[in-house]
Design an enzyme around this catalytic site. Structure first.
Site, PDB file in Angstrom:
ATOM      1  N   GLU A   1       7.536 -10.994   2.084  1.00 11.62           N
ATOM      2  CA  GLU A   1       8.875 -10.814   2.324  1.00 11.62           C
ATOM      3  C   GLU A   1       9.090  -9.312   2.352  1.00 11.62           C
ATOM      4  OE1 GLU A   1       8.838 -11.649  -1.424  1.00 11.62           O
ATOM      5  OE2 GLU A   1       9.099 -13.712  -1.328  1.00 11.62           O
TER       6      GLU A   1
ATOM      7  N   ARG B   1       0.990  -1.068   0.075  1.00 13.46           N
ATOM      8  CA  ARG B   1       0.217  -0.063   0.029  1.00 13.46           C
ATOM      9  C   ARG B   1       1.014   1.196  -0.019  1.00 13.46           C
ATOM     10  NH1 ARG B   1      -3.801  -0.074   4.703  1.00 13.46           N
ATOM     11  NH2 ARG B   1      -4.725   1.665   3.402  1.00 13.46           N
TER      12      ARG B   1
END
Length: 159
Positions: free
Chosen positions: A119, A91
């Site tokens: 990750e 985001r």
């Protein structure tokens, strides 16, 4: 609906359904357009204490130091049919703080049925406080030509 090929990108540009300015046709790839870095930059002012990565979520935070990486996993289990694949993207509100939710593995195969491993990397010079329950990523779904199903070693991964 699928991902536009380079040929379709050219058609959308020609028909003015898509506008990119300034534009160089040499930047069109097989299924993307390369964008160039502009001349405006922003930076963080160093201070003491962590920066919260939270949507007002509850729970004890995990502190991720500058330049550190950890693996996280989504609460949600996603099951895709054989004619859909997906991308996991961060985001923008958290990316602007230096949080990356995937290093290179953003593609989600058709037919998966699992929680998504993230990750997570802190590219900033500040410690980031990661709170469980925070909406740190989004999944983008794409239709496929034909059908396929993932049968790899990560099928069914969970906490």
């Amino acid at each position: 609906m699928g991902v536009l090929s380079g040929t379709e990108i050219k058609r959308y540009l020609k028909e003015k359904k898509l506008t990119i300015e300034p534009f160089d046709h040499a930047n069109i790839g097989a299924a993307s357009v390369d964008l160039t870095l502009g001349n405006e930059f922003r930076y963080f002012i160093h201070h003491n204490g962590p920066v919260s990565i939270s949507d007002e979520a509850d729970g004890k935070p995990y502190y991720l130091g500058p330049g550190q990486m950890c693996l996280g996993i989504t609460r949600e289990n996603v099951k895709l049919p054989s004619d859909l694949c997906a991308l996991v993207e961060g985001r923008s509100r958290f990316a602007r703080l230096g949080l990356s939710v995937h290093i290179t593995a953003s593609f989600i195969n058709p037919g998966v049925d699992n929680q998504t491993v993230l990750e997570i990397f802190n590219a900033s010079s500040l410690t980031l406080a990661l709170y469980p329950g925070t909406k740190v990523c989004q999944m983008i779904f794409m239709t496929m030509e034909g059908k396929a199903e993932y049968k790899g070693i990560f099928q069914g991964q969970a906490l």
